[in-house]
Write an enzyme that holds these catalytic residues in place. Structure first.
Site, PDB file in Angstrom:
ATOM      1  CE  LYS A   1      -7.221  -3.305  -5.400  1.00 24.42           C
ATOM      2  NZ  LYS A   1      -7.605  -1.795  -4.834  1.00 24.42           N
TER       3      LYS A   1
ATOM      4  CG  ASN B   1      -1.936   0.885   1.195  1.00 22.55           C
ATOM      5  OD1 ASN B   1      -2.770   1.075   0.284  1.00 22.55           O
ATOM      6  ND2 ASN B   1      -2.037   1.780   2.244  1.00 22.55           N
TER       7      ASN B   1
ATOM      8  CG  ASP C   1      -4.325   4.374   0.390  1.00 22.94           C
ATOM      9  OD1 ASP C   1      -4.356   4.745  -1.030  1.00 22.94           O
ATOM     10  OD2 ASP C   1      -4.468   3.284   0.748  1.00 22.94           O
TER      11      ASP C   1
END
Length: 197
Positions: free
Chosen positions: A135, A101, A117
């Site tokens: 992703k 992440n 994020d």
């Protein structure tokens, strides 16, 4: 370092900060804190608290769902200065792979840590047959195009991504030593964290 180390099993607060305010807040339980590594566990069913906005990115995308962590528990690993954290994913109690992440480097607080994020993610799935899979590349690119990230912020995310890919391609993922870790029986869902707490 600024803030003291956290004790194992202590419940601390992970905050995403956008526009200088809390965008999303939730509790996690400390697995290990050495100063060079902070490992925490996010329990299935953990309540998520969202800031009311308005935010330049709009409401947090998870506000579209029930406000709790719905997936199985996740081990989250982060090191000071890194523009990413590494999450161990499981299905039916079995390890299914790593989820990288990309996010702002953590900033320790007295009660936990702050980050944000940054859209882009990298999947390291052993059953996938490939070393990694990107992703949300399109979300990241659109956020940059629309001014949600400055050129400097976008460049920092790309640099962090390149550093992780380099580790993966060398087989040097520092997170691999955590592959077999499982949460102890009896770790309960922590209470919700109110905004501003």
């Amino acid at each position: 370092m600024g803030s003291p180390l956290f004790d194992a099993q202590e419940v601390i607060v992970r905050r995403e900060i956008l526009d200088g305010r809390e965008w999303m807040v939730y509790p996690v339980r400390v697995v290990e804190d050495t100063g060079d590594l902070l490992a925490v566990h996010l329990v299935q069913g953990t309540p998520l608290t969202f800031g009311p906005g308005p935010f330049r990115w709009g409401p947090h995308p998870w506000t579209a769902f029930e406000p709790y962590w719905q997936s199985e528990g996740v081990l989250q690993l982060r090191r000071p200065g890194d523009g990413y954290s590494v999450w161990a994913r499981h299905s039916g109690g079995e390890f299914t792979g790593w989820y990288v992440n990309f996010q702002e480097p953590m900033r320790r607080t007295e009660r936990g840590f702050d980050t944000l994020d940054q859209e882009l993610d990298l999947l390291l799935l052993p059953a996938d047959g490939s070393p990694y899979r990107w992703k949300d590349e399109d979300h990241f690119a659109e956020r940059h195009r629309s001014g949600g990230f400055t050129d400097e912020e976008a460049a920092a995310v790309r640099a962090a991504a390149a550093s992780v890919v380099e580790l993966v391609e060398r087989g040097a993922g520092w997170w691999e030593e955590w592959r077999g870790w499982r949460a102890p029986e009896g770790w309960q869902v922590p209470e919700a964290v109110p905004l501003g707490a």
